[in-house]
Enzyme design. Structure first.
Site, mmCIF file in Angstrom:
data_model
loop_
_atom_site.group_PDB
_atom_site.id
_atom_site.type_symbol
_atom_site.label_atom_id
_atom_site.label_comp_id
_atom_site.label_asym_id
_atom_site.label_seq_id
_atom_site.Cartn_x
_atom_site.Cartn_y
_atom_site.Cartn_z
ATOM 1 C CE1 TYR A 135 30.959 4.284 17.456
ATOM 2 C CE2 TYR A 135 30.596 1.939 17.113
ATOM 3 C CZ TYR A 135 30.148 3.152 17.567
ATOM 4 O OH TYR A 135 28.903 3.244 18.136
ATOM 5 C CE LYS A 143 28.570 4.794 13.657
ATOM 6 N NZ LYS A 143 28.081 3.821 14.580
#
Length: 303
Positions: free
Chosen positions: A141, A167
């Site tokens: 992420y 992400k």
């Protein structure tokens, strides 16, 4: 779940982060969490993230983390894959990662590490250590203090076959394009900015059609309708929902830092799936804000 199977599963469709249920005293409440997951699972999300950002991962004690992941995996088995959050320092992140794997999670989302700043080389070593500690698929992420570019991601992809997803929670479009062009189909790419619906159309245009929806927690039908409209280039539908719901919704969310989580719990309460209070340092929405949000939810119709 084998890493490439998870990659395939999250390469299309909508993802979401269920909130974590707490009782009035602030303790994890598994019965409510189980009920929430049973409600959300049939709506068609490709995967659910347990103990993610919206699930207040940062507020969970280690024993609570285990209870949250176990409840999610047991409840959703055979229905929808569960991806577990992990984070903090490398050793703690590895401990969480291995616990999630032991409990049957399909994959991991590496949340930004805690507090300290470091460069991309340090972040790469952190992510590599987590990947090498497990066999399940891992998604990194990019958000906050975790910022990786295409060159470091390419090296990580060579070192870690189970690193299957990227992400983005930064919103640097130039960086996102560079990563997408460099890595091609090696990763599954996910939009992860707060209220990702605002960015769904431009991200789809650059080859990132998948995102995680927080509002799926309380208006799951509307969240899926919006996703399908984006996927079908149905501009009339997604712009209508943007104007009728997301624009006024964001005005409430932006009233206070941390409301990106608090407003989701407020919405869940309003639709009959009360998840209890947020934990400090977050602050719950006010009664006035609950009333404002209810008007918007009612406008979206039955879910």
């Amino acid at each position: 779940m084998e890493p490439n199977a998870l990659k395939a599963a999250i390469s299309t469709g909508l993802l979401s982060f269920p909130v974590t249920d707490f009782d009035a005293a602030g303790n994890f409440e598994p019965k409510g969490y189980r009920r929430r997951l049973e409600w959300l699972a049939p709506y068609g999300a490709s995967a659910l993230f347990a103990a993610g950002g919206t699930g207040e991962f940062f507020s969970l004690a280690p024993d609570e983390y285990s209870a949250v992941i176990k409840t999610a995996v047991d409840t959703c088995k055979g229905k929808v894959p569960i991806i577990a959050g992990t984070g903090y320092g490398t050793r703690q992140a590895i401990a969480y990662a291995q616990e999630a794997e032991r409990l049957g999670a399909a994959g991991l989302l590496v949340m930004p590490h805690y507090l300290i700043e470091t460069d991309a080389e340090g972040v790469s070593r952190h992510v590599a250590a987590i990947c090498k500690s497990v066999k399940i698929g891992v998604i990194v992420y990019n958000r906050g203090v975790c910022r990786l570019g295409p060159d470091h991601l390419a090296r990580l992809a060579e070192q870690c076959p189970n690193l299957i997803g990227f992400k983005d929670g930064i919103g640097d479009l130039e960086l996102m394009v560079a990563v997408r062009r460099k890595m091609g189909d090696r990763f599954s790419y996910l939009g992860g900015l707060p209220t990702a619906e605002f960015f769904a159309a431009p991200y789809k245009a650059m080859g990132v059609p998948v995102y995680s929806s927080a509002v799926f927690n309380f208006i799951p039908k509307t969240a899926m309708d919006f996703y399908r409209a984006i996927a079908a280039d149905d501009t009339a539908t997604w712009t209508r929902i943007l104007d009728d719901f997301f624009m006024p919704y964001s005005a409430i969310r932006n009233r206070r830092p941390g409301y990106a989580v608090s407003i989701i719990k407020a919405g869940a309460k309003l639709v009959g799936y009360d998840a209890g209070p947020v934990r400090t340092p977050l602050v719950d929405c006010s009664e006035e804000e609950h009333k404002m949000l209810k008007v918007l939810i009612d406008k979206m119709g039955p879910q």
